[in-house]
Structures are given as structure tokens and as C-alpha cells.
Design a protein around this motif. Structure first.
Motif, PDB file in Angstrom:
ATOM      1  N   PHE A 202       0.841  -1.190   0.000  1.00  0.00           N
ATOM      2  CA  PHE A 202       0.000   0.000   0.000  1.00  0.00           C
ATOM      3  C   PHE A 202       0.881   1.247   0.000  1.00  0.00           C
ATOM      4  O   PHE A 202       1.962   1.253   0.593  1.00  0.00           O
ATOM      5  CB  PHE A 202      -0.882   0.042   1.251  1.00  0.00           C
ATOM      6  N   GLU A 203       0.390   2.308  -0.644  1.00  0.00           N
ATOM      7  CA  GLU A 203       1.014   3.625  -0.564  1.00  0.00           C
ATOM      8  C   GLU A 203      -0.082   4.662  -0.414  1.00  0.00           C
ATOM      9  O   GLU A 203      -1.079   4.626  -1.140  1.00  0.00           O
ATOM     10  CB  GLU A 203       1.846   3.925  -1.822  1.00  0.00           C
ATOM     11  N   GLY A 204       0.096   5.576   0.525  1.00  0.00           N
ATOM     12  CA  GLY A 204      -0.891   6.618   0.744  1.00  0.00           C
ATOM     13  C   GLY A 204      -0.553   7.407   1.988  1.00  0.00           C
ATOM     14  O   GLY A 204       0.608   7.506   2.380  1.00  0.00           O
ATOM     15  N   SER A 205      -1.563   7.958   2.648  1.00  0.00           N
ATOM     16  CA  SER A 205      -1.314   8.766   3.840  1.00  0.00           C
ATOM     17  C   SER A 205      -2.568   8.867   4.688  1.00  0.00           C
ATOM     18  O   SER A 205      -3.694   8.712   4.197  1.00  0.00           O
ATOM     19  CB  SER A 205      -0.840  10.170   3.448  1.00  0.00           C
ATOM     20  N   VAL A 206      -2.365   9.127   5.962  1.00  0.00           N
ATOM     21  CA  VAL A 206      -3.463   9.415   6.881  1.00  0.00           C
ATOM     22  C   VAL A 206      -3.977  10.820   6.584  1.00  0.00           C
ATOM     23  O   VAL A 206      -3.193  11.762   6.435  1.00  0.00           O
ATOM     24  CB  VAL A 206      -2.992   9.303   8.343  1.00  0.00           C
ATOM     25  N   LEU A 221      -3.790   0.610  -3.389  1.00  0.00           N
ATOM     26  CA  LEU A 221      -3.255  -0.745  -3.342  1.00  0.00           C
ATOM     27  C   LEU A 221      -2.267  -0.847  -4.497  1.00  0.00           C
ATOM     28  O   LEU A 221      -2.652  -0.810  -5.660  1.00  0.00           O
ATOM     29  CB  LEU A 221      -4.389  -1.756  -3.504  1.00  0.00           C
ATOM     30  N   THR A 222      -0.971  -0.913  -4.184  1.00  0.00           N
ATOM     31  CA  THR A 222       0.053  -0.863  -5.231  1.00  0.00           C
ATOM     32  C   THR A 222       0.589  -2.222  -5.629  1.00  0.00           C
ATOM     33  O   THR A 222       1.267  -2.349  -6.657  1.00  0.00           O
ATOM     34  CB  THR A 222       1.231   0.024  -4.778  1.00  0.00           C
ATOM     35  N   GLY A 223       0.317  -3.229  -4.836  1.00  0.00           N
ATOM     36  CA  GLY A 223       0.814  -4.557  -5.197  1.00  0.00           C
ATOM     37  C   GLY A 223       0.035  -5.650  -4.518  1.00  0.00           C
ATOM     38  O   GLY A 223      -0.416  -5.504  -3.382  1.00  0.00           O
ATOM     39  N   PHE A 224      -0.158  -6.749  -5.238  1.00  0.00           N
ATOM     40  CA  PHE A 224      -0.754  -7.958  -4.671  1.00  0.00           C
ATOM     41  C   PHE A 224      -0.179  -9.138  -5.432  1.00  0.00           C
ATOM     42  O   PHE A 224      -0.270  -9.199  -6.662  1.00  0.00           O
ATOM     43  CB  PHE A 224      -2.280  -7.953  -4.794  1.00  0.00           C
ATOM     44  N   LEU A 235      -1.389  -8.191  -9.093  1.00  0.00           N
ATOM     45  CA  LEU A 235      -2.109  -6.974  -9.430  1.00  0.00           C
ATOM     46  C   LEU A 235      -1.492  -6.331 -10.668  1.00  0.00           C
ATOM     47  O   LEU A 235      -0.274  -6.181 -10.765  1.00  0.00           O
ATOM     48  CB  LEU A 235      -2.048  -6.002  -8.249  1.00  0.00           C
ATOM     49  N   ASP A 236      -2.347  -5.922 -11.635  1.00  0.00           N
ATOM     50  CA  ASP A 236      -1.850  -5.330 -12.876  1.00  0.00           C
ATOM     51  C   ASP A 236      -1.365  -3.905 -12.682  1.00  0.00           C
ATOM     52  O   ASP A 236      -0.324  -3.510 -13.219  1.00  0.00           O
ATOM     53  CB  ASP A 236      -2.953  -5.350 -13.949  1.00  0.00           C
ATOM     54  N   GLN A 237      -2.118  -3.094 -11.949  1.00  0.00           N
ATOM     55  CA  GLN A 237      -1.764  -1.694 -11.750  1.00  0.00           C
ATOM     56  C   GLN A 237      -2.389  -1.208 -10.446  1.00  0.00           C
ATOM     57  O   GLN A 237      -3.326  -1.829  -9.928  1.00  0.00           O
ATOM     58  CB  GLN A 237      -2.240  -0.837 -12.912  1.00  0.00           C
ATOM     59  N   PRO A 238      -1.873  -0.100  -9.878  1.00  0.00           N
ATOM     60  CA  PRO A 238      -2.422   0.384  -8.599  1.00  0.00           C
ATOM     61  C   PRO A 238      -3.919   0.644  -8.662  1.00  0.00           C
ATOM     62  O   PRO A 238      -4.456   1.061  -9.693  1.00  0.00           O
ATOM     63  CB  PRO A 238      -1.646   1.684  -8.362  1.00  0.00           C
ATOM     64  N   ALA A 239      -4.596   0.364  -7.542  1.00  0.00           N
ATOM     65  CA  ALA A 239      -6.040   0.567  -7.428  1.00  0.00           C
ATOM     66  C   ALA A 239      -6.321   1.487  -6.251  1.00  0.00           C
ATOM     67  O   ALA A 239      -5.727   1.351  -5.174  1.00  0.00           O
ATOM     68  CB  ALA A 239      -6.753  -0.769  -7.230  1.00  0.00           C
ATOM     69  N   SER A 240      -7.228   2.429  -6.436  1.00  0.00           N
ATOM     70  CA  SER A 240      -7.566   3.404  -5.405  1.00  0.00           C
ATOM     71  C   SER A 240      -8.180   2.724  -4.181  1.00  0.00           C
ATOM     72  O   SER A 240      -9.026   1.836  -4.309  1.00  0.00           O
ATOM     73  CB  SER A 240      -8.535   4.442  -5.972  1.00  0.00           C
TER      74      SER A 240
END
Length: 289
Positions: A202-206, A221-224, A235-240
Motif C-alpha cells: 500500500f502507498e498513501g497517507s493518513v 493498493l500498489t501490489g498484490f 495486481l496489474d496496476q495500482p487501485a484506489s
């Protein structure tokens, strides 16, 4: 009552605690003072000394606690119970944060619902300008009802749990990998279950560190990656992705795997019980998941 202020001092001995807390029988002697107001709640507690026996174990506490406007400030507040101890100093919303140390010989001394040993120390700052979380944690033989954990250990930026049991289900290991810098901007989760290995990134912020639970986390969600025997899917590409205490939303996550496997999914949840889920899958045996 209402917002009426209060101011009291208490010096007492041989207080029978089972009259107030029947699960914690014993006797206490105390010298403390408290002041503040009831609405909105604000209080200053100065425990000059509290000592006695609880559950046949010696107890000693001292220090100061201030609470108001949703913030708590501890001034060298400590509790000792037998060979176990807890210390708090500072405030989570100040840049220096709240410093804590806990060494618990047996959690069963404090609750009939939990067993195991725990040792931890660190600093937590929820200051919006400089949030930070650092520390160490070690725990063994934890049991919460039907949930068991053999060990929990910190290794640099990793928090590693081994031997997780959920009733009859067993997870060999679970690793949470945190990145340096602001907390929760990058997070990796690695799971080993029987012949499966799973990694999620995951990549993001509070959104607001002054109220992280209600404001929530927003990012992607940057990887699975899931591997089992000769099968894998990624995972093909990042998902919101958005997560908070009152809602969850995952947008259009697309995964591609071996044997021409495809999976597309989106989901949402809104408190208390509004759930949305859409999936599209092909060439996937659910047993591999």
C-alpha cells in the motif's frame, strides 16, 4: 453535574477493591488529588502514592495524568504490579510524543481473557506536523479467546508474528513492513499460510493525524502477489483505496495470473451495514485463494 468543576483530595487506607471491581479483589491505600470539570470532561490527576495488593500481587502507582479536549498528557506516570511495569511520559499530540515502556510478565494477572508475556517500549507522536511511531515489541504465547499467537517480534522496520491460530485455522507467519519517514505512507504485508505465500503493498497517507481513526487513510493498493504450488496471480496496476472507521472503498483492482487467470473486483462498505461488491473472474479455482 453539568459543567460544574470538581476539586478533591483523597487519603485512604485498606480500600477493599472488590466492592468496586469484583474481578480485581484486594486492598489499596492511596494519597491522590483530582480536579477538573465534567462537561466537557477535563481532569488533572495527581497520584502521589497508590499501593496495596490486587489479585494477591503487590501494586504500586504514582505520577500525574492530565486529560482535556481529547488529549492526554502523562508526567512520569508509572504502575508496578509484581515484576510487571508500565510507564507513560509525554503527550501524543506534542512533537516529542508519548513515551511508553511496558514489561508484562503475565497478562493473565490483569485479565481473565488474555494470557502471554509482553515487553515493549517506544514513542508515539500524532502531532499533525511531525507524526512518528517508533519502538520495539516482543511477545510470546499470546491467547485471546480462540485467537493465539506464538511470537511477536520487531526486526528493524518489520513487525513479525508467527504461529497465528484462529480457531482451527493456522497462519504460519504474518509480517508488517513499515517504511522510514511519516507513518503508514508505505506498508507491506507478507503472509505465509500452508503452501500459499501472499504479499500486499500500500502507498498513501493518513488524512488527518489529529484524528487518524475517523479521518482515515487514503491512497492505493500498489501490489498484490499470491503464489500457491504452480499457480500465481498479481495486481496489474495500482487501485484506489480508502479506509476509515466508518467506511471502506476499493476501486477496480485488476489481477492477472498463470493459466490465463483473471480477476477484477471492487468493493465498498459504509457504516453500519451498507456493503457493495462486484467481481469478475475467469480460469480461477477458488481453492487456490
Amino acid at each position: 453535574t453539568g459543567n460544574q468543576p470538581f476539586d478533591l483530595s483523597l487519603q485512604a487506607s485498606e480500600i477493599h477493591t472488590e466492592a468496586i471491581l469484583d474481578q480485581y479483589p484486594g486492598k489499596l491505600s492511596t494519597d491522590l488529588s483530582a480536579s477538573g470539570k465534567l462537561q466537557p470532561l477535563a481532569a488533572n490527576l495527581d497520584v502521589r502514592r497508590l499501593e496495596g495488593i490486587i489479585r494477591q500481587i503487590p501494586v504500586l502507582a504514582e505520577g500525574k495524568i492530565r486529560y482535556g479536549e481529547g488529549d492526554i498528557h502523562a508526567d512520569n506516570f508509572s504502575i508496578r504490579s509484581g515484576s510487571s511495569s508500565l510507564m507513560l511520559d509525554g503527550a501524543p499530540y506534542l512533537p516529542g510524543g508519548m513515551r511508553f515502556t511496558a514489561n508484562i510478565e503475565s497478562l493473565a494477572h490483569f485479565s481473565d481473557e488474555i494470557t502471554g508475556t509482553l515487553s515493549t517500549r517506544g514513542v508515539v507522536s500524532l502531532n499533525p506536523d511531525s507524526p512518528s511511531i517508533s519502538g520495539t515489541l516482543s511477545a510470546q504465547r499470546l491467547q485471546f479467546g480462540s485467537i493465539g499467537i506464538d511470537t511477536i517480534e520487531t526486526h528493524e522496520n518489520d513487525l513479525v508474528l508467527t504461529g497465528l491460530k484462529f480457531g482451527e485455522s493456522l497462519v504460519d507467519s504474518l509480517t508488517l513492513r513499515f517504511s522510514p519517514g511519516r507513518p503508514l505512507e508505505k506498508l507491506g504485508i507478507m503472509v505465509a499460510v500452508e503452501s500459499r505465500s501472499i504479499r500486499v503493498d500500500f502507498e498513501g497517507s493518513v488524512a488527518d493525524w489529529s484524528d487518524p481513526v475517523r479521518s482515515g487513510w487514503k491512497g492505493h493498493l500498489t501490489g498484490f502477489d499470491l503464489t500457491r504450488d504452480q499457480f500465481s496471480i498479481s495486481l496489474d496496476q495500482p487501485a484506489s483505496l480508502e479506509v476509515s472507521a466508518g467506511q471502506f472503498s476499493l476501486q477496480d483492482a485488476s489481477l492477472t495470473g498463470s493459466r490465463e487467470a483473471k480477476l477484477c473486483l471492487a468493493g465498498s462498505w459504509q457504516s453500519p451495514d451498507v456493503i457493495g461488491l462486484s467481481t469478475d473472474l475467469s480460469a480461477i479455482h477458488l481453492s487456490v485463494m
